[in-house]
Design a protein around this motif. Structure first.
Motif, mmCIF file in Angstrom:
data_model
loop_
_atom_site.group_PDB
_atom_site.id
_atom_site.type_symbol
_atom_site.label_atom_id
_atom_site.label_comp_id
_atom_site.label_asym_id
_atom_site.label_seq_id
_atom_site.Cartn_x
_atom_site.Cartn_y
_atom_site.Cartn_z
ATOM 1 N N ALA A 40 2.021 8.984 -6.257
ATOM 2 C CA ALA A 40 2.439 10.375 -6.049
ATOM 3 C C ALA A 40 3.472 10.788 -7.095
ATOM 4 O O ALA A 40 3.365 11.871 -7.684
ATOM 5 C CB ALA A 40 3.002 10.555 -4.640
ATOM 6 N N CYS A 41 4.444 9.925 -7.354
ATOM 7 C CA CYS A 41 5.462 10.231 -8.371
ATOM 8 C C CYS A 41 4.824 10.387 -9.748
ATOM 9 O O CYS A 41 5.153 11.331 -10.493
ATOM 10 C CB CYS A 41 6.509 9.127 -8.430
ATOM 11 S SG CYS A 41 7.648 9.083 -7.049
ATOM 12 N N GLU A 42 3.933 9.478 -10.095
ATOM 13 C CA GLU A 42 3.295 9.541 -11.416
ATOM 14 C C GLU A 42 2.450 10.799 -11.570
ATOM 15 O O GLU A 42 2.441 11.423 -12.635
ATOM 16 C CB GLU A 42 2.471 8.280 -11.671
ATOM 17 C CG GLU A 42 3.360 7.066 -11.918
ATOM 18 C CD GLU A 42 2.587 5.773 -12.107
ATOM 19 O OE1 GLU A 42 1.400 5.685 -11.682
ATOM 20 O OE2 GLU A 42 3.181 4.835 -12.667
ATOM 21 N N ASN A 84 1.801 16.188 -3.372
ATOM 22 C CA ASN A 84 2.233 14.839 -3.720
ATOM 23 C C ASN A 84 3.650 14.544 -3.255
ATOM 24 O O ASN A 84 3.965 13.394 -2.943
ATOM 25 C CB ASN A 84 2.052 14.594 -5.217
ATOM 26 C CG ASN A 84 0.610 14.277 -5.512
ATOM 27 O OD1 ASN A 84 0.146 13.174 -5.265
ATOM 28 N ND2 ASN A 84 -0.132 15.257 -6.000
ATOM 29 N N LEU A 85 4.499 15.553 -3.157
ATOM 30 C CA LEU A 85 5.814 15.337 -2.542
ATOM 31 C C LEU A 85 5.653 14.999 -1.065
ATOM 32 O O LEU A 85 6.380 14.164 -0.521
ATOM 33 C CB LEU A 85 6.700 16.578 -2.710
ATOM 34 C CG LEU A 85 7.261 16.817 -4.101
ATOM 35 C CD1 LEU A 85 7.966 18.164 -4.163
ATOM 36 C CD2 LEU A 85 8.205 15.692 -4.522
ATOM 37 N N VAL A 94 0.841 -1.204 0.000
ATOM 38 C CA VAL A 94 0.000 0.000 0.000
ATOM 39 C C VAL A 94 0.872 1.248 0.000
ATOM 40 O O VAL A 94 0.638 2.183 -0.777
ATOM 41 C CB VAL A 94 -0.966 -0.002 1.209
ATOM 42 C CG1 VAL A 94 -1.646 1.354 1.368
ATOM 43 C CG2 VAL A 94 -2.000 -1.102 1.052
ATOM 44 N N TYR A 95 1.898 1.274 0.835
ATOM 45 C CA TYR A 95 2.782 2.435 0.876
ATOM 46 C C TYR A 95 3.557 2.590 -0.425
ATOM 47 O O TYR A 95 3.750 3.702 -0.916
ATOM 48 C CB TYR A 95 3.742 2.358 2.063
ATOM 49 C CG TYR A 95 3.040 2.567 3.387
ATOM 50 C CD1 TYR A 95 2.238 3.693 3.608
ATOM 51 C CD2 TYR A 95 3.165 1.643 4.410
ATOM 52 C CE1 TYR A 95 1.590 3.884 4.813
ATOM 53 C CE2 TYR A 95 2.511 1.830 5.630
ATOM 54 C CZ TYR A 95 1.741 2.946 5.821
ATOM 55 O OH TYR A 95 1.096 3.147 7.010
ATOM 56 N N LEU A 96 4.001 1.492 -0.989
ATOM 57 C CA LEU A 96 4.696 1.557 -2.274
ATOM 58 C C LEU A 96 3.789 2.108 -3.369
ATOM 59 O O LEU A 96 4.200 2.950 -4.168
ATOM 60 C CB LEU A 96 5.223 0.181 -2.681
ATOM 61 C CG LEU A 96 6.542 -0.228 -2.065
ATOM 62 C CD1 LEU A 96 6.818 -1.707 -2.345
ATOM 63 C CD2 LEU A 96 7.678 0.629 -2.585
ATOM 64 N N LEU A 153 10.832 6.990 -8.942
ATOM 65 C CA LEU A 153 9.743 6.189 -9.499
ATOM 66 C C LEU A 153 10.265 4.882 -10.077
ATOM 67 O O LEU A 153 9.681 3.815 -9.836
ATOM 68 C CB LEU A 153 8.994 6.987 -10.565
ATOM 69 C CG LEU A 153 7.854 6.261 -11.275
ATOM 70 C CD1 LEU A 153 6.785 5.810 -10.288
ATOM 71 C CD2 LEU A 153 7.251 7.168 -12.350
ATOM 72 N N LYS A 154 11.345 4.932 -10.790
ATOM 73 C CA LYS A 154 11.928 3.724 -11.375
ATOM 74 C C LYS A 154 12.309 2.713 -10.290
ATOM 75 O O LYS A 154 12.013 1.523 -10.407
ATOM 76 C CB LYS A 154 13.156 4.107 -12.204
ATOM 77 C CG LYS A 154 13.797 2.953 -12.915
ATOM 78 C CD LYS A 154 14.959 3.426 -13.775
ATOM 79 C CE LYS A 154 15.619 2.247 -14.474
ATOM 80 N NZ LYS A 154 16.743 2.679 -15.305
#
Length: 118
Positions: free
Chosen positions: A16-18, A45-46, A8-10, A103-104
């Motif tokens: 958020a990154c997307e 989002n940050l 869930v956290y991932l 993100l990667k």
């Protein structure tokens, strides 16, 4: 922490990154600075990214020491505690340089979790 919570956290961090990257796509620094709604959305989002990283169990992060966990949570602290003094150019540089790399790495961790490598 159960594996489900880690996922869930991932997913929160990936989302958020997307969002950040989608919001800033085809934008310039000048547009970013002038668009307070965009700036606020990126800061939000940050904050989500940093909060989820801070709650993400360190048991999972040890196998991924190449991910900048402290820097990710540090972003949140700077945004939340210095909200009136956040430099838009530093945020823009973070979006352009750091968020794609983060993100990667997050997607790689999610993939590893899904394939049973963890």
């Amino acid at each position: 922490m159960a594996e489900k919570n880690a996922v869930v956290y991932l997913v929160d961090m990936v989302d958020a990154c997307e969002k950040i990257l989608r919001y800033c796509e085809n934008r310039t620094l000048a547009e970013f600075v002038d668009d307070t709604l965009l700036f606020d959305a990126v800061l939000r989002n940050l904050t989500v990214l940093g909060e989820a990283a801070g709650r993400f169990d360190r048991l999972w992060t040890t196998g991924y020491s190449d991910a900048p966990w402290a820097a990710i949570t540090g972003i949140r602290h700077r945004v939340v505690h210095n909200y009136g003094h956040v430099d838009p150019e530093i945020v823009w540089d973070t979006v352009q340089e750091d968020v794609p790399a983060i993100l990667k790495k997050l997607k790689r961790i999610l993939s590893d979790m899904g394939s049973g490598m963890l």
